[in-house]
Design a protein around this motif. Structure first.
Motif, short mmCIF file in Angstrom:
data_model
loop_
_atom_site.label_atom_id
_atom_site.label_comp_id
_atom_site.label_asym_id
_atom_site.label_seq_id
_atom_site.Cartn_x
_atom_site.Cartn_y
_atom_site.Cartn_z
N THR A 78 0.94 -1.15 0.18
CA THR A 78 -0.12 -0.22 0.05
C THR A 78 0.98 1.22 0.09
O THR A 78 1.62 1.13 0.67
CB THR A 78 -0.90 -0.01 1.32
N PRO A 79 0.60 2.38 -0.90
CA PRO A 79 1.24 3.36 -0.65
C PRO A 79 1.41 4.11 0.59
O PRO A 79 0.60 4.05 1.37
CB PRO A 79 0.76 4.51 -1.64
N VAL A 80 2.63 4.54 0.88
CA VAL A 80 2.93 5.06 2.24
C VAL A 80 2.02 6.02 2.66
O VAL A 80 1.59 6.17 3.69
CB VAL A 80 4.27 5.53 2.11
N ARG A 81 1.45 7.18 1.74
CA ARG A 81 0.66 8.20 2.16
C ARG A 81 -0.70 7.50 2.56
O ARG A 81 -1.51 8.37 3.22
CB ARG A 81 0.71 8.92 0.68
N ASN A 82 -0.86 6.50 2.27
CA ASN A 82 -2.17 5.91 2.59
C ASN A 82 -2.02 5.06 3.88
O ASN A 82 -3.35 4.65 4.55
CB ASN A 82 -2.77 5.00 1.62
N LEU A 83 -1.06 5.19 4.72
CA LEU A 83 -1.11 4.51 5.86
C LEU A 83 -1.11 5.31 7.20
O LEU A 83 -1.16 6.72 6.79
CB LEU A 83 0.65 3.80 5.78
N SER A 84 -1.37 4.61 8.43
CA SER A 84 -1.85 5.30 9.56
C SER A 84 -0.24 5.73 10.01
O SER A 84 0.70 5.14 9.51
CB SER A 84 -2.36 4.45 10.40
N LEU A 85 -0.21 6.57 10.86
CA LEU A 85 1.12 7.05 11.70
C LEU A 85 1.71 5.91 12.34
O LEU A 85 3.00 5.72 12.05
CB LEU A 85 0.76 8.16 12.64
N GLY A 86 0.96 5.06 12.90
CA GLY A 86 1.68 3.92 13.65
C GLY A 86 2.33 3.00 12.53
O GLY A 86 3.38 2.41 12.56
N GLN A 87 1.44 2.64 11.35
CA GLN A 87 2.20 1.68 10.15
C GLN A 87 3.32 2.47 9.74
O GLN A 87 4.14 1.61 9.41
CB GLN A 87 0.77 1.66 9.17
N ARG A 88 3.25 3.72 9.58
CA ARG A 88 4.45 4.49 8.89
C ARG A 88 5.60 4.37 9.79
O ARG A 88 6.78 3.87 9.15
CB ARG A 88 4.06 6.05 8.43
N ILE A 89 5.38 4.58 11.04
CA ILE A 89 6.55 4.43 11.93
C ILE A 89 7.32 3.11 11.85
O ILE A 89 8.56 2.96 11.75
CB ILE A 89 6.09 4.76 13.25
N ARG A 90 6.37 2.09 11.81
CA ARG A 90 6.84 0.82 11.52
C ARG A 90 7.84 0.54 10.40
O ARG A 90 8.78 -0.03 10.47
CB ARG A 90 5.64 -0.34 11.64
N CYS A 91 7.31 0.97 9.52
CA CYS A 91 8.19 1.00 8.06
C CYS A 91 9.15 1.80 8.36
O CYS A 91 10.21 1.27 7.43
CB CYS A 91 7.08 1.63 6.96
#
Length: 328
Positions: free
Chosen positions: A155-168
């Motif tokens: 999923t494109p990073v811009r569509n992730l939640s903040l928690g998901q983005r931090i994990r990535c």
């Protein structure tokens, strides 16, 4: 067996020259023609050693010199004086070589390309670090499982939640298997459940891979649950460097007592006891155990009227604030 020091700072200092703005139009024009500068000591003679495999908290109020220190340790800034060794590398002289040994995560700054998926970002970082394609794939697969990214790795990073983005963001910083991870406010803006997940993952990396973690955070939960050692800086200087256990021991001479009574009650004035809250049948007290023991305080209570009682340590946040005031 003597522990290897993976980070060493020796009289590390950084001074910035800041242009002074004079008052009024005439002053503004004079500042252009003949500018004047003042020196600001962001970091002043900092010394510390960090052993391989440690998780340390490097904390202080805003403007204390935390970020400047991290930038010097990672080679982004040159020190004005003193020096540092990170994995036996001088960050100023061999920044590119050091980049292969460290990972960085800044909670307020994105390093991922938001239009790409996490998977494509990880592939990109693998290429940046000259890692063979099959090795990158194996590493992505390993980290995907560890950090539970399967549901959104494409999923494109811009569509992730903040928690998901931090994990990535953390996974991206681990692609090249760094020995040291610098985390600057990794849980900022996250809800309590996601914060706890991130903390669990950080502890897991430290335990399973022996990774050294250098953490800065204003979140007391991060510090208390992750770190065994705490370095506190203020005004560019170290004001305390000690184990979390000793910090709590020396500053926990006060206890919190929360009481629920069957009927509304009023305590008399007791030396060493501060009533923080008194509402109906609920009481909240702060007890200075240097002045009066908990047992003595309890003698003042009508046990027949007592429904519930909780005794706890003063929150770490209050301890840190006290240290700032005493040593800042």
């Amino acid at each position: 067996m003597e522990q290897r020091m993976i980070i060493q700072a020796r009289n590390l200092s950084k001074t910035f020259q800041v242009k002074e703005k004079r008052k009024g139009l005439k002053g503004s024009l004079l500042s252009i023609v003949k500018p004047s500068y003042k020196e600001i000591k962001a970091v002043e003679n900092i010394n510390f050693n960090i052993a391989e495999g440690e998780i340390i908290a490097f904390i202080g109020p805003n403007g204390a010199g935390k970020s400047t220190t991290i930038k010097m340790l990672t080679g982004i800034l040159y020190p004005s004086a003193g020096d540092a060794l990170v994995e036996d590398i001088n960050p100023c002289k061999k920044r590119k070589q050091l980049a292969y040994k460290i990972g960085t995560v800044f909670g307020q700054k994105e390093q991922l390309w938001t239009h790409l998926t996490p998977y494509d970002n990880f592939k990109f970082f693998g290429a940046v670090y000259d890692i063979a394609e099959e090795e990158v794939e194996a590493r992505i697969d390993e980290l995907k499982n560890t950090f539970e990214l399967s549901e959104f790795i494409n999923t494109p990073v811009r569509n992730l939640s903040l928690g998901q983005r931090i994990r990535c963001e953390i996974v991206a910083s681990l692609i090249h298997k760094p020995k040291i991870l610098f985390l600057d406010e990794p849980t900022i803006g996250l809800d309590p459940v996601v914060k706890e997940n991130i903390r669990t993952l950080i502890k897991k990396m430290n335990k399973e891979f022996g990774m050294t973690v250098f953490l800065t955070s204003h979140d007391v939960g991060d510090i208390e649950k992750l770190c065994k050692r705490i370095i506190i800086v203020n005004h560019g200087k170290i004001v305390l460097d000690d184990s979390m256990e000793k910090v709590k021991y020396h500053y926990l001479d006060k206890k919190m007592i929360e009481i629920k009574m069957k009927e509304e009650t009023t305590l008399p004035r007791i030396e060493g006891v501060t009533v923080l809250k008194s509402k109906g049948v609920n009481l909240k007290l702060e007890v200075d155990t240097k002045v009066i023991s908990i047992q003595e305080v309890l003698k003042w209570l009508d046990t027949d009227n007592l429904m519930d009682i909780t005794i706890s340590n003063v929150p770490l946040e209050k301890i840190i604030t006290q240290i700032y005031k005493e040593r800042g």
